[in-house]
Design an enzyme around this catalytic site. Structure first.
Site, PDB file in Angstrom:
ATOM      1  N   SER A 188       0.801  -1.231   0.000  1.00  0.00           N
ATOM      2  CA  SER A 188       0.000   0.000   0.000  1.00  0.00           C
ATOM      3  C   SER A 188       0.830   1.276   0.000  1.00  0.00           C
ATOM      4  O   SER A 188       0.309   2.340  -0.313  1.00  0.00           O
ATOM      5  CB  SER A 188      -0.947   0.015   1.202  1.00  0.00           C
ATOM      6  OG  SER A 188      -0.234   0.216   2.408  1.00  0.00           O
ATOM      7  N   LYS A 194       0.736   4.485   6.837  1.00  0.00           N
ATOM      8  CA  LYS A 194       0.012   5.315   5.863  1.00  0.00           C
ATOM      9  C   LYS A 194       0.588   6.727   5.897  1.00  0.00           C
ATOM     10  O   LYS A 194       1.463   7.043   6.697  1.00  0.00           O
ATOM     11  CB  LYS A 194      -1.488   5.366   6.192  1.00  0.00           C
ATOM     12  CG  LYS A 194      -2.176   4.010   6.263  1.00  0.00           C
ATOM     13  CD  LYS A 194      -2.207   3.293   4.922  1.00  0.00           C
ATOM     14  CE  LYS A 194      -2.807   1.891   5.053  1.00  0.00           C
ATOM     15  NZ  LYS A 194      -2.747   1.136   3.796  1.00  0.00           N
TER      16      LYS A 194
END
Length: 204
Positions: free
Chosen positions: A71, A113
């Protein structure tokens, strides 16, 4: 003549001074016995202090995190070991573009993230471009743009929108089961890649 020679050949053993006839030689002083209980206690205390130090360091200073999944490509890669600082995040709070370690709602798992939208801001993604309050955001770290649109969505106070750099393959705040994360869910800021050496460097 032979008698005298044999007498000269005889070895004369002298008794040590102070040792009387018939007395046994004095025994050597006893070595002090080791106190086993004391040694065990010292070891236990040393180990406890070391463990407490490790816990304090991991809680307040820094920790090491391993990247799992794609990701954050191409900023981070699966298997990268990251140095994450904790104290500065607790003091300064998250800032836009910080790469962070965070929990998601209803999950104890840790995710890596990037902070994109701050409390009160409106986030929108159209045609692979990210907008904050209607203004396009410069994101040179995004090499895999989103293939679907998102928003507009206004971030509640005290919460942040965190997205993966690999926008086309990231489970993040855009998902219905994630959404914005509370500030206290954000554990720390990613500073360095420490392993492998081929990826070693500062994370921006």
């Amino acid at each position: 003549m032979n008698e005298k020679k044999s007498e000269q050949d005889l070895q004369i053993i002298k008794k040590p001074e102070g040792e009387a006839e018939g007395e046994k030689p004095a025994a050597p002083p006893e070595k002090p016995r080791k106190n086993v209980k004391k040694e065990v206690r010292e070891w236990v205390v040393s180990i406890a202090v070391a463990l407490i130090a490790v816990i304090l360091i991991r809680t307040f200073l820094f920790t090491v995190i391993k990247v799992e999944g794609p990701s954050m490509n191409d900023t981070l890669w699966e298997g990268d070991r990251l140095i994450v600082t904790i104290a500065d995040m607790k003091i300064n709070g998250p800032q836009r573009f910080d790469v962070v370690i965070t929990h998601f709602p209803d999950s104890d798992k840790r995710y890596v993230k990037r902070v994109i939208a701050l409390p009160g801001e409106t986030l929108e993604i159209r045609d692979g471009v990210t907008y904050i309050d209607g203004e396009p955001l410069d994101e040179p770290f995004v090499t895999h743009p989103s293939t679907s649109d998102f928003g507009p969505y206004t971030v509640p106070e005290g919460q942040y929108m965190v997205l993966g750099d690999n926008r086309s393959n990231s489970h993040d705040s855009r998902a219905d089961d994630v959404g914005p994360v509370d500030e206290d869910m954000i554990i720390g800021k990613v500073r360095f890649i420490m392993w492998p050496f081929s990826h070693f460097g500062v994370v921006e």
